[in-house]
Design a protein around this motif. Structure first.
Motif, PDB file in Angstrom:
ATOM      1  N   LEU A   1      -2.212   0.612  -0.216  1.00  0.00           N
ATOM      2  CA  LEU A   1      -2.013  -0.546   0.464  1.00  0.00           C
ATOM      3  C   LEU A   1      -2.984  -1.511   0.540  1.00  0.00           C
ATOM      4  CD1 LEU A   1       0.486   1.318   2.790  1.00  0.00           C
ATOM      5  CD2 LEU A   1       1.065  -0.343   1.201  1.00  0.00           C
ATOM      6  N   ASN A   2      -4.263  -1.067   0.847  1.00  0.00           N
ATOM      7  CA  ASN A   2      -5.328  -1.748   1.153  1.00  0.00           C
ATOM      8  C   ASN A   2      -5.814  -2.425  -0.004  1.00  0.00           C
ATOM      9  OD1 ASN A   2      -5.531  -1.358   3.826  1.00  0.00           O
ATOM     10  ND2 ASN A   2      -6.857   0.575   3.671  1.00  0.00           N
ATOM     11  N   LYS A   3      -5.593  -2.002  -1.213  1.00  0.00           N
ATOM     12  CA  LYS A   3      -6.006  -2.588  -2.379  1.00  0.00           C
ATOM     13  C   LYS A   3      -5.128  -4.108  -2.727  1.00  0.00           C
ATOM     14  CE  LYS A   3      -8.101   0.910  -5.227  1.00  0.00           C
ATOM     15  NZ  LYS A   3      -8.093   1.889  -6.527  1.00  0.00           N
ATOM     16  N   GLU A   4      -3.764  -3.743  -2.288  1.00  0.00           N
ATOM     17  CA  GLU A   4      -2.718  -4.447  -2.798  1.00  0.00           C
ATOM     18  C   GLU A   4      -2.554  -5.984  -1.995  1.00  0.00           C
ATOM     19  OE1 GLU A   4       1.419  -3.372  -2.405  1.00  0.00           O
ATOM     20  OE2 GLU A   4       1.443  -3.484  -4.460  1.00  0.00           O
ATOM     21  N   GLY A   5      -2.563  -5.865  -0.462  1.00  0.00           N
ATOM     22  CA  GLY A   5      -2.284  -7.155   0.376  1.00  0.00           C
ATOM     23  C   GLY A   5      -3.177  -7.408   1.473  1.00  0.00           C
ATOM     24  N   LYS A   6      -2.934  -8.284   1.975  1.00  0.00           N
ATOM     25  CA  LYS A   6      -3.535  -8.833   3.277  1.00  0.00           C
ATOM     26  C   LYS A   6      -3.534  -8.110   4.643  1.00  0.00           C
ATOM     27  CE  LYS A   6      -3.306 -13.698   1.728  1.00  0.00           C
ATOM     28  NZ  LYS A   6      -2.620 -15.299   2.176  1.00  0.00           N
ATOM     29  N   VAL A   7      -2.564  -7.346   4.669  1.00  0.00           N
ATOM     30  CA  VAL A   7      -2.700  -6.522   5.974  1.00  0.00           C
ATOM     31  C   VAL A   7      -3.423  -5.444   5.752  1.00  0.00           C
ATOM     32  CG1 VAL A   7      -0.897  -5.029   7.195  1.00  0.00           C
ATOM     33  CG2 VAL A   7      -0.080  -7.252   6.129  1.00  0.00           C
ATOM     34  N   LYS A   8      -4.153  -5.003   6.812  1.00  0.00           N
ATOM     35  CA  LYS A   8      -5.138  -4.060   6.619  1.00  0.00           C
ATOM     36  C   LYS A   8      -4.594  -2.568   7.102  1.00  0.00           C
ATOM     37  CE  LYS A   8      -9.138  -7.246   6.608  1.00  0.00           C
ATOM     38  NZ  LYS A   8     -10.195  -7.639   7.264  1.00  0.00           N
ATOM     39  N   TYR A   9      -4.509  -1.710   6.673  1.00  0.00           N
ATOM     40  CA  TYR A   9      -4.011  -0.315   6.862  1.00  0.00           C
ATOM     41  C   TYR A   9      -5.287   0.507   7.225  1.00  0.00           C
ATOM     42  CZ  TYR A   9       0.296  -1.893   5.354  1.00  0.00           C
ATOM     43  OH  TYR A   9       1.373  -3.075   5.063  1.00  0.00           O
ATOM     44  N   GLY A  10      -4.755   1.609   8.222  1.00  0.00           N
ATOM     45  CA  GLY A  10      -5.787   2.831   8.601  1.00  0.00           C
ATOM     46  C   GLY A  10      -4.301   3.909   9.013  1.00  0.00           C
TER      47      GLY A  10
END
Length: 558
Positions: free
Chosen positions: A476-485
């Protein structure tokens, strides 16, 4: 590049053997592997399958996308060809009744008949698969010789060679080279952790998916000088462990949810006697018999709260084979230190999921015993339940000190172990036991954090969802602007609160990810911190959540 091979057929067709051989060959060639199995609760028939992913990248979970199918019957092709990539393949016998351009119908049974052993047709199929991936047959003989008697190994090797002649390479895979990684599941890692911690008695009654802990330890009885006892039921099993622990021996038991239900009273007994034991509770879907060969995280609330009265205990959810090994050792040390039951929570997914991991570091092995045999003088009154600041009383080995008796009792008792119904003594002893919890909290490990410093969305899970969540966050962190943890809990009771409180304040969206229907971790977090989740990703059909499943649900919820 990561590839995914599915081996499927009916129970009794030898899939487990074939999967084991292929996993070991790929491991010997230096590939990282990650496998799961899906099997029905029957000895013959039905439909079972194994998925084996391998490659040179880190593999976080299983995948629905299949590169190759080894079909031992027509049903396997019909059930799984819809998940086969356009560039994929199917290896099956020429008798299989299904048509597709990606199918290699090979004379596997004819090869087996020619070799003189009908059971080697699967090895012929594996030979063809290795050739499709441009892998030679080096290391095959070593794996087969470890698996079979000499004459059977020779016939299987011949089948491998014959199968490899039937196809041409399709994928040009190259491993990173031979390494010292080990291939292991979490149940075997728990067993190894118990041995490393000095466990000398394991008593249990067989119950899927916990049984493999007992069978592994039983295979090491002579070598490791451990007693493994198959008890007549789970009540006997846990009481045997308590009896052994009373004598000073490190002891352990294990079961699944239904068996643990029978152990509940004795869990309270362990706490009342202040005798340390370790219990492995390997979850499967309930209630009652439920789905005995599937996976779920449905026992968290039960394991934490399911004891008459109020007792100190610890619950640790293992997250991977490596974690299972080290946490089992830690469980024995903490049980000893605080004289409490410590419960290790696993599940069928971890129990049967084989993966390659770095060898365990035995330099980290530290056995911490807390016996007071050298601190108590003989002939004086010994108070087994002496009231102390941290709630932990001096514990000695019965019979070790001449003239000193070790009195224990399941009824409420005074400091010496004599039964009492005094309200004053009851309050004092109950408070003493419960003080252990406050000191135990100082030993807690915060959940592991995955992600960068600045994030918008936080995923929260526990136990076996560690790897799938990690893979999802990375993608998910590679794909979009939203940052996930993500936070993935290992210690779940007492609940570590520091990190979840810190991270929850900083994010816009908080998502709970669990393998149960009622979001049990989310409820536990809300109960202890007041934190509410914005969304939940829950699965409880018996199949494990994958990184792909989590990614899909996160995108749907946005």
């Amino acid at each position: 590049m990561i590839y995914n091979i599915l081996i499927g057929g009916a129970a009794g067709q030898g899939m487990e053997t074939l999967a084991s051989i292929l996993e070991k060959i790929l491991k010997e060639k230096g590939f990282g592997t990650f496998s799961i199995q899906d099997y029905m609760s029957r000895v013959r028939g039905g439909h079972n399958f194994f998925q084996i992913r391998f490659g040179n990248e880190e593999i976080y979970s299983h995948s629905k996308k299949i590169d190759g199918i080894l079909a031992l019957n027509s049903d396997t092709v019909k059930l799984h060809i819809g998940d086969l990539k356009e560039t994929g393949f199917v290896i099956c016998d020429e008798e299989v009744d299904y048509e597709d351009a990606r199918i290699y119908k090979l004379p596997l049974k004819k090869i087996a008949k020619k070799i003189g052993n009908s059971r080697v047709f699967g090895s012929a199929a594996l030979g063809a698969i290795l050739k499709l991936f441009n892998q030679d047959l080096s290391s095959v003989a070593d794996v087969l010789n470890r698996k079979f008697k000499a004459e059977i190994a020779v016939k299987n090797l011949e089948a491998f060679k014959e199968g490899a002649k039937l196809v041409l390479p399709k994928y040009y895979t190259v491993s990173n080279g031979k390494n010292d990684n080990i291939l292991i599941n979490a149940n075997d890692a728990i067993a190894l952790g118990a041995l490393a911690a000095g466990c000398k008695l394991y008593s249990a009654y067989p119950m899927t998916p916990s049984t493999s802990i007992m069978t592994y330890l039983a295979s090491k009885m002579g070598e490791a000088e451990i007693v493994v006892e198959q008890a007549e039921d789970e009540i006997a099993a846990i009481n045997m462990a308590i009896g052994a622990a009373y004598t000073g021996v490190r002891a352990m038991t294990g079961s699944s949810g239904g068996g643990f239900a029978l152990m509940v009273e004795a869990v309270g007994l362990s706490s009342m006697l202040e005798v340390p034991i370790v219990i492995a509770e390997i979850q499967r879907p309930g209630p009652t018999t439920g789905l005995p060969t599937r996976t779920e995280q449905g026992d968290l609330s039960f394991v934490i709260h399911g004891t008459p009265g109020e007792i100190p205990k610890m619950v640790i959810a293992v997250r991977s084979p490596e974690d299972a090994f080290y946490q089992t050792m830690r469980a024995f040390n903490l049980a000893d230190k605080y004289q409490i039951p410590v419960i290790l929570l696993g599940d069928q997914f971890l129990a049967d999921n084989l993966r390659t991991v770095k060898p365990f570091d035995f330099n980290k092995v530290k056995i911490e015993r807390y016996l007071s045999d050298d601190k108590i003088a003989g002939g004086k009154e010994y108070r087994r339940y002496e009231v102390t600041e941290n709630g932990v009383s001096p514990r000695i080995t019965p019979g070790k000190i001449p003239g000193t008796s070790v009195l224990v009792d399941s009824d409420e008792h005074d400091e010496s172990g004599h039964i009492t119904e005094s309200s004053e003594v009851r309050i004092k002893m109950n408070d003493k036991r419960l003080r252990k919890i406050e000191h135990l909290k100082e030993e807690l490990l915060e959940p592991e954090y995955i992600g960068g410093e600045e994030i918008d969305t936080l995923l929260v899970g526990w136990g076996s969802l560690y790897s799938p969540i990690k893979g999802a966050v990375k993608f998910l962190n590679k794909e979009g602007k939203v940052k996930y943890g993500a936070l993935v809990f290992g210690d779940v009771w007492p609940l570590p609160e520091k990190l979840i409180r810190e991270k929850a304040k900083k994010v816009k969206t908080l998502i709970d990810v669990e393998q149960n229907a009622t979001a049990q971790l989310a409820r536990l977090i809300r109960e202890n911190t007041g934190i509410e989740f914005d969304a939940k990703i829950l699965r409880y059909d018996g199949s494990p959540l994958s990184s792909e499943d989590i990614i899909k649900k996160v995108k749907e919820d946005k």
